[in-house]
Design a protein around this motif. Structure first.
Motif, mmCIF file in Angstrom:
data_model
loop_
_atom_site.group_PDB
_atom_site.id
_atom_site.type_symbol
_atom_site.label_atom_id
_atom_site.label_comp_id
_atom_site.label_asym_id
_atom_site.label_seq_id
_atom_site.Cartn_x
_atom_site.Cartn_y
_atom_site.Cartn_z
ATOM 1 N N ARG A 1 2.015 3.115 -13.061
ATOM 2 C CA ARG A 1 1.106 1.954 -13.625
ATOM 3 C C ARG A 1 0.375 1.538 -14.493
ATOM 4 N NH1 ARG A 1 0.642 -3.158 -9.597
ATOM 5 N NH2 ARG A 1 -0.863 -5.149 -10.606
ATOM 6 N N TYR B 1 -6.776 -1.886 2.452
ATOM 7 C CA TYR B 1 -5.677 -1.179 2.494
ATOM 8 C C TYR B 1 -6.069 0.302 2.803
ATOM 9 C CZ TYR B 1 -2.792 -4.700 -0.627
ATOM 10 O OH TYR B 1 -2.174 -5.880 -0.571
ATOM 11 N N PHE C 1 -3.749 2.678 -1.860
ATOM 12 C CA PHE C 1 -2.542 2.765 -2.230
ATOM 13 C C PHE C 1 -1.551 3.861 -2.239
ATOM 14 C CE2 PHE C 1 1.251 0.171 -3.698
ATOM 15 C CZ PHE C 1 1.228 -0.575 -2.321
ATOM 16 N N LYS D 1 -0.918 -6.308 7.614
ATOM 17 C CA LYS D 1 0.493 -6.756 7.294
ATOM 18 C C LYS D 1 0.599 -4.539 6.688
ATOM 19 C CE LYS D 1 -0.787 -7.381 2.053
ATOM 20 N NZ LYS D 1 -0.470 -7.689 0.824
ATOM 21 N N ARG E 1 9.532 -5.851 -1.685
ATOM 22 C CA ARG E 1 8.970 -4.787 -2.420
ATOM 23 C C ARG E 1 8.845 -4.433 -1.793
ATOM 24 N NH1 ARG E 1 3.538 -7.671 -4.864
ATOM 25 N NH2 ARG E 1 2.198 -7.526 -3.436
ATOM 26 N N PHE F 1 -2.405 3.412 -12.702
ATOM 27 C CA PHE F 1 -2.366 3.806 -10.668
ATOM 28 C C PHE F 1 -1.196 3.317 -10.518
ATOM 29 C CE2 PHE F 1 -2.564 -0.915 -8.852
ATOM 30 C CZ PHE F 1 -2.632 -1.634 -10.494
ATOM 31 N N ASN F 2 -0.798 3.394 -8.992
ATOM 32 C CA ASN F 2 0.151 3.249 -8.631
ATOM 33 C C ASN F 2 1.230 4.297 -8.868
ATOM 34 O OD1 ASN F 2 -1.160 1.922 -6.176
ATOM 35 N ND2 ASN F 2 -0.176 -0.125 -6.571
ATOM 36 N N ASP G 1 -7.276 -0.222 -7.509
ATOM 37 C CA ASP G 1 -6.333 -0.312 -7.657
ATOM 38 C C ASP G 1 -6.929 0.178 -9.880
ATOM 39 O OD1 ASP G 1 -5.006 -1.230 -6.479
ATOM 40 O OD2 ASP G 1 -5.192 -3.290 -6.439
HETATM 41 C C1 BMA Z 1 -0.327 -4.742 -3.109
HETATM 42 C C2 BMA Z 1 -0.093 -4.529 -4.376
HETATM 43 C C3 BMA Z 1 -0.058 -3.566 -5.053
HETATM 44 C C4 BMA Z 1 -1.871 -2.890 -5.148
HETATM 45 C C5 BMA Z 1 -2.525 -3.806 -3.499
HETATM 46 C C6 BMA Z 1 -3.692 -3.373 -3.656
HETATM 47 O O1 BMA Z 1 -0.025 -6.305 -2.477
HETATM 48 O O2 BMA Z 1 -0.008 -5.779 -5.357
HETATM 49 O O3 BMA Z 1 0.454 -3.087 -6.410
HETATM 50 O O4 BMA Z 1 -2.052 -1.768 -5.473
HETATM 51 O O5 BMA Z 1 -1.941 -4.439 -3.097
HETATM 52 O O6 BMA Z 1 -4.470 -4.486 -4.470
#
Ligand code: BMA
Length: 331
Positions: free
Chosen positions: A50, A251, A293, A211, A150, A34-35, A313
């Motif tokens: 990842r 998310y 994400f 956030k 990050r 993912f990501n 994820d």
């Molecule tokens: C964020 C990170 C990402 C993750 C996302 C959803 O805070 O940790 O790596 O994909 O959360 O869990």
């Protein structure tokens, strides 16, 4: 806390029906893929993803590395036989053993080289960092920031002569847990960063109550820099998800436009989310369900906007839209 309710994916979005990358496509140990940072370069697609390895079936993770894959169409991918980075070291800013893992890569091509940002877990906090590569196999570490920060994404060209990044610091002491916003810094060399500015606050996003953070490296359009970002809302009543007994967050994906010359200024933003987790792969399946994400967005060979995003994820998925439709929504 005000709950975020009744949101749904924008009608301008079309979901590609198949999964783009999963553990079954990876020729080495893999549980979650993912990501992923993805670019279209000289007629082919390049991906850094990842790769969390362990066992999906046993819900066990043993570590994280970064995989490399190539594709002609951005849909069917060939994964290289070995991961390209194991994340056990990164430059000389930390002593051996102090960097725990690299993850969530984003790629920005610039001036004939490929800049890659990572989230970096260290024994002393979470950092963001940059490396540069010419071949995707050898990486020259450039910089690591102080923690906690990050979700760094690099603009695809210098602005006023400098590299520019979006980033997401985590000011727990002053803002409280998870009241995290999008900031920007610039740099003459991608090593020394400064002139940090606040860009967008979680309070400015109607579909976030927790956030936000940068997602994909910005895309230049005639109306401004298009930024695809993630936005998180909390609901204490949410219960069991994927591997966790309870998970209160969702998310979603948002879109905004930044001014071309003064990119710390918002030129427009969607008041509604661009994407919300919906359907089996986004809500039912995965390690951490209810989480989209995005780490890559690009214009494909037909002129369409592609957003590559993770689901749960666990896997990589794709959504497309007409670029103008998205820009029109960024008021
Ligand atoms: C964020 C990170 C990402 C993750 C996302 C959803 O805070 O940790 O790596 O994909 O959360 O869990």
């Amino acid at each position: 806390m005000e709950l975020v309710q009744n949101i749904k994916t924008s009608p301008v979005i079309t979901r590609y029906p198949e999964t783009i990358l999963s553990r079954h496509d990876v020729p080495y140990p893999s549980a979650l893929t993912f990501n992923a940072g993805i670019i279209r370069h000289e007629g082919r697609y390049i991906m850094l993803f990842r790769n969390d390895y362990g066992s999906y079936e046993e819900q066990r993770l043993d570590g994280t590395n970064i995989g490399l894959a190539f594709s002609d169409d951005g849909i069917k991918w060939n994964v290289e036989p070995e991961p390209v980075l194991d994340g056990k070291s990164f430059g000389d800013q930390f002593a051996p053993g102090e960097v725990l893992r690299l993850y969530d890569p984003r790629i920005t091509p610039m001036d004939g080289r490929f800049y890659v940002s990572f989230a970096i877990d260290t024994r002393h906090g979470v950092c963001g960092g940059f490396a540069v590569t010419d071949d995707f196999h050898h990486y020259e570490p450039l910089s690591i920031v102080v923690p906690d920060n990050r979700n760094m994404v690099l603009f695809p060209e210098k602005i006023n002569g400098n590299f520019v990044r979006l980033e997401r610091p985590m000011p727990v002491y002053s803002r409280g847990r998870d009241r995290f916003d999008i900031w920007m810094s610039d740099s003459p060399d991608c090593v020394y960063w400064g002139k940090s500015r606040f860009v967008l606050g979680v309070e400015d996003v109607p579909f976030a109550n927790d956030k936000i953070g940068p997602g994909a490296p910005p895309i230049k359009t005639d109306r401004g820099w298009l930024v695809i970002y993630h936005a998180v809302d909390l609901d204490p009543s949410r219960g069991k998800n994927g591997w966790e007994p309870a998970w209160k967050k969702r998310y979603t994906i948002g879109a905004m436009l930044l001014d071309l010359e003064q990119p710390w200024k918002i030129a427009g933003m969607m008041k509604e989310p661009l994407m919300v987790p919906e359907g089996y792969w986004e809500v039912e399946e995965g390690m951490r369900t209810n989480a989209l994400f995005p780490c890559a967005a690009l214009i494909d060979e037909s002129g369409k906007l592609r957003i590559y995003h993770s689901a749960g994820d666990a896997i990589l998925r794709l959504a497309t839209a007409d670029l103008d439709d998205v820009l029109d929504l960024c008021k």
